[in-house]
Design a protein around this motif. Structure first.
Motif, PDB file in Angstrom:
ATOM      1  N   SER A   1     -11.150  -0.425  -2.956  1.00  0.00           N
ATOM      2  CA  SER A   1      -9.993   0.452  -2.804  1.00  0.00           C
ATOM      3  C   SER A   1      -9.915   1.375  -4.014  1.00  0.00           C
ATOM      4  O   SER A   1     -10.472   1.073  -5.068  1.00  0.00           O
ATOM      5  CB  SER A   1      -8.698  -0.350  -2.680  1.00  0.00           C
ATOM      6  OG  SER A   1      -8.394  -0.932  -3.923  1.00  0.00           O
TER       7      SER A   1
ATOM      8  N   MET B   1      -7.571   2.007  -5.911  1.00  0.00           N
ATOM      9  CA  MET B   1      -6.767   1.604  -7.061  1.00  0.00           C
ATOM     10  C   MET B   1      -7.517   0.721  -8.051  1.00  0.00           C
ATOM     11  O   MET B   1      -7.082   0.562  -9.181  1.00  0.00           O
ATOM     12  CB  MET B   1      -5.472   0.930  -6.615  1.00  0.00           C
ATOM     13  CG  MET B   1      -5.603  -0.381  -5.874  1.00  0.00           C
ATOM     14  SD  MET B   1      -5.935  -1.811  -6.925  1.00  0.00           S
ATOM     15  CE  MET B   1      -4.287  -2.143  -7.527  1.00  0.00           C
TER      16      MET B   1
ATOM     17  N   ARG C   1     -16.254  -2.357   1.867  1.00  0.00           N
ATOM     18  CA  ARG C   1     -15.584  -3.627   2.143  1.00  0.00           C
ATOM     19  C   ARG C   1     -16.535  -4.547   2.888  1.00  0.00           C
ATOM     20  O   ARG C   1     -16.749  -4.406   4.086  1.00  0.00           O
ATOM     21  CB  ARG C   1     -14.295  -3.397   2.941  1.00  0.00           C
ATOM     22  CG  ARG C   1     -13.263  -2.675   2.105  1.00  0.00           C
ATOM     23  CD  ARG C   1     -11.862  -2.711   2.667  1.00  0.00           C
ATOM     24  NE  ARG C   1     -10.946  -2.100   1.715  1.00  0.00           N
ATOM     25  CZ  ARG C   1      -9.685  -1.793   1.964  1.00  0.00           C
ATOM     26  NH1 ARG C   1      -9.174  -2.043   3.152  1.00  0.00           N
ATOM     27  NH2 ARG C   1      -8.921  -1.252   1.026  1.00  0.00           N
TER      28      ARG C   1
ATOM     29  N   MET D   1     -11.805   6.822   0.330  1.00  0.00           N
ATOM     30  CA  MET D   1     -10.362   6.676   0.294  1.00  0.00           C
ATOM     31  C   MET D   1      -9.748   7.789  -0.550  1.00  0.00           C
ATOM     32  O   MET D   1     -10.053   7.917  -1.737  1.00  0.00           O
ATOM     33  CB  MET D   1      -9.987   5.319  -0.308  1.00  0.00           C
ATOM     34  CG  MET D   1      -8.520   4.985  -0.093  1.00  0.00           C
ATOM     35  SD  MET D   1      -8.039   3.466  -0.920  1.00  0.00           S
ATOM     36  CE  MET D   1      -8.322   2.272   0.346  1.00  0.00           C
TER      37      MET D   1
ATOM     38  N   TRP E   1       1.360  -5.021  -0.764  1.00  0.00           N
ATOM     39  CA  TRP E   1      -0.040  -4.807  -1.133  1.00  0.00           C
ATOM     40  C   TRP E   1      -0.317  -5.271  -2.558  1.00  0.00           C
ATOM     41  O   TRP E   1       0.427  -4.943  -3.497  1.00  0.00           O
ATOM     42  CB  TRP E   1      -0.451  -3.335  -1.007  1.00  0.00           C
ATOM     43  CG  TRP E   1      -1.947  -3.219  -0.818  1.00  0.00           C
ATOM     44  CD1 TRP E   1      -2.610  -3.184   0.370  1.00  0.00           C
ATOM     45  CD2 TRP E   1      -2.952  -3.153  -1.842  1.00  0.00           C
ATOM     46  NE1 TRP E   1      -3.959  -3.116   0.152  1.00  0.00           N
ATOM     47  CE2 TRP E   1      -4.206  -3.101  -1.188  1.00  0.00           C
ATOM     48  CE3 TRP E   1      -2.936  -3.158  -3.229  1.00  0.00           C
ATOM     49  CZ2 TRP E   1      -5.421  -3.036  -1.868  1.00  0.00           C
ATOM     50  CZ3 TRP E   1      -4.139  -3.096  -3.918  1.00  0.00           C
ATOM     51  CH2 TRP E   1      -5.365  -3.031  -3.243  1.00  0.00           C
TER      52      TRP E   1
ATOM     53  N   ASN F   1      -1.583   4.494   3.175  1.00  0.00           N
ATOM     54  CA  ASN F   1      -0.705   3.448   2.681  1.00  0.00           C
ATOM     55  C   ASN F   1      -0.153   3.846   1.314  1.00  0.00           C
ATOM     56  O   ASN F   1      -0.917   4.085   0.380  1.00  0.00           O
ATOM     57  CB  ASN F   1      -1.533   2.162   2.568  1.00  0.00           C
ATOM     58  CG  ASN F   1      -0.698   0.981   2.128  1.00  0.00           C
ATOM     59  OD1 ASN F   1       0.534   1.072   2.088  1.00  0.00           O
ATOM     60  ND2 ASN F   1      -1.365  -0.111   1.800  1.00  0.00           N
TER      61      ASN F   1
ATOM     62  N   VAL G   1       1.745   2.491  -1.729  1.00  0.00           N
ATOM     63  CA  VAL G   1       2.203   1.235  -2.334  1.00  0.00           C
ATOM     64  C   VAL G   1       3.133   1.576  -3.490  1.00  0.00           C
ATOM     65  O   VAL G   1       2.799   2.416  -4.338  1.00  0.00           O
ATOM     66  CB  VAL G   1       1.023   0.395  -2.864  1.00  0.00           C
ATOM     67  CG1 VAL G   1       1.521  -0.959  -3.371  1.00  0.00           C
ATOM     68  CG2 VAL G   1      -0.048   0.207  -1.799  1.00  0.00           C
TER      69      VAL G   1
ATOM     70  N   ASP H   1       0.863   4.012  -5.659  1.00  0.00           N
ATOM     71  CA  ASP H   1      -0.575   3.896  -5.401  1.00  0.00           C
ATOM     72  C   ASP H   1      -0.787   4.251  -3.939  1.00  0.00           C
ATOM     73  O   ASP H   1      -0.478   3.465  -3.046  1.00  0.00           O
ATOM     74  CB  ASP H   1      -1.014   2.455  -5.697  1.00  0.00           C
ATOM     75  CG  ASP H   1      -2.303   2.062  -4.987  1.00  0.00           C
ATOM     76  OD1 ASP H   1      -3.157   2.938  -4.777  1.00  0.00           O
ATOM     77  OD2 ASP H   1      -2.445   0.863  -4.649  1.00  0.00           O
ATOM     78  N   PHE H   2      -1.261   5.472  -3.713  1.00  0.00           N
ATOM     79  CA  PHE H   2      -1.529   5.859  -2.327  1.00  0.00           C
ATOM     80  C   PHE H   2      -3.012   5.777  -2.033  1.00  0.00           C
ATOM     81  O   PHE H   2      -3.842   6.214  -2.837  1.00  0.00           O
ATOM     82  CB  PHE H   2      -1.051   7.291  -2.035  1.00  0.00           C
ATOM     83  CG  PHE H   2      -1.636   7.824  -0.740  1.00  0.00           C
ATOM     84  CD1 PHE H   2      -1.150   7.386   0.480  1.00  0.00           C
ATOM     85  CD2 PHE H   2      -2.705   8.720  -0.741  1.00  0.00           C
ATOM     86  CE1 PHE H   2      -1.719   7.823   1.681  1.00  0.00           C
ATOM     87  CE2 PHE H   2      -3.278   9.175   0.448  1.00  0.00           C
ATOM     88  CZ  PHE H   2      -2.778   8.722   1.664  1.00  0.00           C
ATOM     89  N   GLY H   3      -3.360   5.245  -0.860  1.00  0.00           N
ATOM     90  CA  GLY H   3      -4.741   5.265  -0.395  1.00  0.00           C
ATOM     91  C   GLY H   3      -4.770   5.599   1.079  1.00  0.00           C
ATOM     92  O   GLY H   3      -4.013   5.033   1.863  1.00  0.00           O
TER      93      GLY H   3
HETATM   94  N1  SER Z   1      -4.243   0.084  -2.754  1.00  0.00           N
HETATM   95  C1  SER Z   1      -3.836   0.473  -1.448  1.00  0.00           C
HETATM   96  C2  SER Z   1      -4.873   0.219  -0.402  1.00  0.00           C
HETATM   97  O1  SER Z   1      -6.005  -0.068  -0.708  1.00  0.00           O
HETATM   98  C3  SER Z   1      -3.464   1.938  -1.462  1.00  0.00           C
HETATM   99  O2  SER Z   1      -4.343   2.662  -2.232  1.00  0.00           O
HETATM  100  O3  SER Z   1      -4.573   0.262   0.767  1.00  0.00           O
END
Ligand code: SER
Length: 642
Positions: free
Chosen positions: A40, A42, A68, A86, A180, A238, A240, A260-262
């Motif tokens: 991710s 982050m 992943r 991402m 999250w 998402n 967070v 924290d946007f992803g």
């Molecule tokens: N950490 C969150 C995710 O992986 C948003 O970046 O979904």
């Protein structure tokens, strides 16, 4: 809009909101021993979310390469991929919900022109257990944004019970869905780990359906709600609100409120096309054409699944090798190997019989090298690493098919009535597992081959073995050896396997009545005590050594299986057994499939919890260094591997 355009638009838009743009980190995290891959955006940001000052300030954005590994077997549906990009933006103690939510909305609705009517939102329902309140602020912010577009957006309190209700757009979910952290739900977070409530954005690819999943899919008829993962509503991003940290006694606020946007770039691109199949976005066009050219099959009907696996796995392999991970047997390298092998195996179902990965990989390099220049710089090395791995697998693929043919010729010995029964033949769990372990055969390949012959595969047994193997390798690598081993190193494991070989060889040379009385292993030698009434002759010692060395050379696989005690005895398992074992026992086979000791190719079968080497070939040369008496009727052998 292409993937490249949307990526640029996002970064450009974030820049307007005073974010500094950073380059993607590598897929293998630096200085982060907690995880094998960057999964991710982050991950590289953790120290800054915890309060360390980021050299570029408090607003950061990027497009991060992610892998992943846990999604490998999910690949094949319309939306799962192991590799993805991402899009991410972070506020490090700067703005919070009231800025982030309108920022995202503006990007999605105004910049890339997604239709707001397709949107659904989830928010955190709160958790009294950990004292974290319901996120009503986010829900209100979203409601106002929908209202400004003239869209009714009622709030669903119980989506998992009520499903989709007309007029509802915003839904509250608990910590399984809307919390999250890297570790998942709050209860799984280690002390010191940051996390928080999140609000997710879903895009409805089938808005003409009133409620319920897409017809004619595996999910139709199931209970459908926005976050049910049926493939109709796809999560595209998402946000967070990372403002908590796990402590010894519960949760505390961090010193700063972070965002924290992803968002999955590929899924966002799919949304702009209103096509729920992420494999239809532009980055897959050229690789798809390549597969079509090589196979003569189009991306349609029964071929879609194989296409998706190949498209996903070879893209991931391209980027992983580009980031320096070569195919191999350990850690990250193993995943690259698995990706390539699965791609090759699925290519077989499209009728591709010769090396082909290189061409698909070259297509990906063409597609991505503008953005990821390292791919172009390392082009030759990437192509050659993947091609070599494919050749290697194609070799074992042939041997594995031979092994499969061999299995297919063996009689089916029915363990219950102790009779041979060749009707309704089945591939035993340990045979399927051996095909995986020794020939790299993914279970689907074994199943496919079995199906051609009208047979079944003991899938349950196979899964048990696979799981146990994974657990025992983890245990082995954690150094927590069971089974009376003194140390935790590689040598002890080797001596443990050698002990099984010695035991069996003694039975062959001195007779079946040789009984193990004890065993002790250090990293320097093995010691084996057994009931026997006289000194061994030099000739007998030599024979035992020869038998062991001959079977080391055969490079026999060690396969673990958990079966009923009676069955193990019926199969001729040896070892120290008695009432200390329960109904189900763990046994180790040494050698290829076969269900009884003495069967062709099965050298030893012994009650044992492991650990063992994977193949005997790594043991070196076995030599008896001493044979002596310990007490009346008990002899002791000391032996070394050189
Ligand atoms: N950490 C969150 C995710 O992986 C948003 O970046 O979904």
């Amino acid at each position: 809009m292409t993937t490249n355009e949307i990526r640029s638009k996002f970064l450009e838009f974030a820049r307007k909101y005073e974010h500094e743009i950073i380059a993607s980190s590598a897929l293998v995290p630096e200085n982060d021993p907690t995880t094998l891959f960057t999964g991710s955006g982050m991950q590289p940001m953790v120290p800054y979310l915890l309060g360390q000052k980021h050299p570029l300030g408090t607003r950061i954005a990027d497009s991060q390469k992610c892998f992943r590994s846990q999604d490998i077997e999910e690949v094949g549906d319309n939306r799962h991929t192991t590799f993805f990009e991402m899009l991410g933006n972070w506020s490090l103690g700067d703005f919070f919900k009231e800025t982030q939510i309108p920022f995202m909305w503006k990007f999605l609705i105004e910049e890339i022109k997604l239709d707001p009517k397709h949107f659904y939102i989830s928010c955190f329902a709160g958790s009294p257990d950990i004292g974290i309140p319901k996120d009503t602020e986010s829900a209100e912010l979203w409601r106002n944004l929908f209202a400004a577009k003239g869209i009714q957006a009622d709030i669903g309190e119980n989506p998992e019970q009520d499903g989709l209700v007309a007029g509802q757009k915003i839904f509250y979910y608990g910590e399984k869905k809307n919390w999250w952290s890297r570790a998942g739900v709050p209860q799984n977070m280690p002390v010191g780990e940051p996390g928080g409530p999140d609000t997710e954005m879903f895009y409805d690819f089938y808005p003409h359906l009133d409620r319920g999943c897409i017809p004619n899919t595996p999910w139709s008829g199931e209970f459908c709600h926005v976050n049910c993962d049926c493939g109709r509503f796809i999560e595209i991003g998402n946000n967070v609100f990372m403002e908590y940290v796990r402590t010894e006694s519960g949760f505390e606020k961090l010193t700063q409120q972070n965002v924290d946007f992803g968002g999955g770039l590929e899924r966002i691109v799919a949304a702009t096309r209103n096509d729920a199949d992420v494999f239809n976005i532009d980055v897959f066009d050229i690789p798809k054409q390549t597969i079509k050219k090589l196979s003569g099959k189009t991306y349609e009907g029964e071929h879609v699944y194989a296409y998706r696996v190949i498209l996903d796995h070879l893209r991931a392999a391209t980027f992983l090798v580009g980031d320096g991970v070569l195919p191999g047997n350990k850690d990250q390298m193993y995943f690259v190997r698995r990706l390539i092998r699965r791609a090759v195996r699925f290519a077989r179902t499209l009728g591709i019989q010769e090396n082909f990965t290189k061409e698909v990989v070259a297509s990906y390099i063409e597609v991505y090298s503008g953005e990821y220049t390292n791919l172009l710089e390392k082009k030759e090395a990437i192509l050659s690493a993947i091609d070599t791995e494919e050749s290697k697998f194609r070799k074992t693929l042939e041997n594995g098919i031979k092994e499969f043919e061999r299995i297919s010729k063996r009689d089916h010995f029915n363990i219950q009535n102790r009779q041979i029964n060749n009707e309704n033949k089945r591939i035993f769990g340990h045979e399927a597992f051996n095909l995986l372990q020794s020939y790299g055969f993914p279970i689907e390949l074994t199943q496919e081959l079995a199906k051609e012959k009208g047979w079944e595969v003991d899938l349950e047994d196979f899964e048990i073995l696979k799981k146990e193997h994974a657990e025992s390798s983890r245990t082995a690598s954690a150094g927590k050896f069971k089974g009376g081993l003194g140390g935790d190193g590689e040598m002890e494991t080797k001596y443990h396997t050698a002990t099984h070989m010695l035991h069996q060889a003694l039975k062959i040379v001195l007779g079946e009545n040789v009984q193990q009385k004890g065993s002790n292993i250090t990293s320097e030698r093995l010691r084996f005590d057994f009931a026997y009434d006289r000194k061994m002759t030099d000739e007998e010692k030599k024979q035992v050594e020869d038998i062991v060395n001959e079977h080391i050379k055969k490079d026999l696989p060690m396969v673990r299986e958990e079966i009923r005690y009676e069955e193990a005895v019926a199969r001729g398992a040896i070892g120290l057994f008695g009432d200390k074992y329960g109904d189900t026992v763990s046994i180790y086979y040494m050698g290829s499939s076969g269900n009884k000791r003495g069967d062709d190719g099965l050298f030893s079968i012994e009650f044992c919890g492991g650990p063992h080497v994977e193949h005997t070939g790594v043991l070196g040369t076995f030599r008896i260094s001493k044979e002596e008496a310990v007490s009346a009727g008990v002899r002791r052998i000391k032996a070394v591997l050189e």
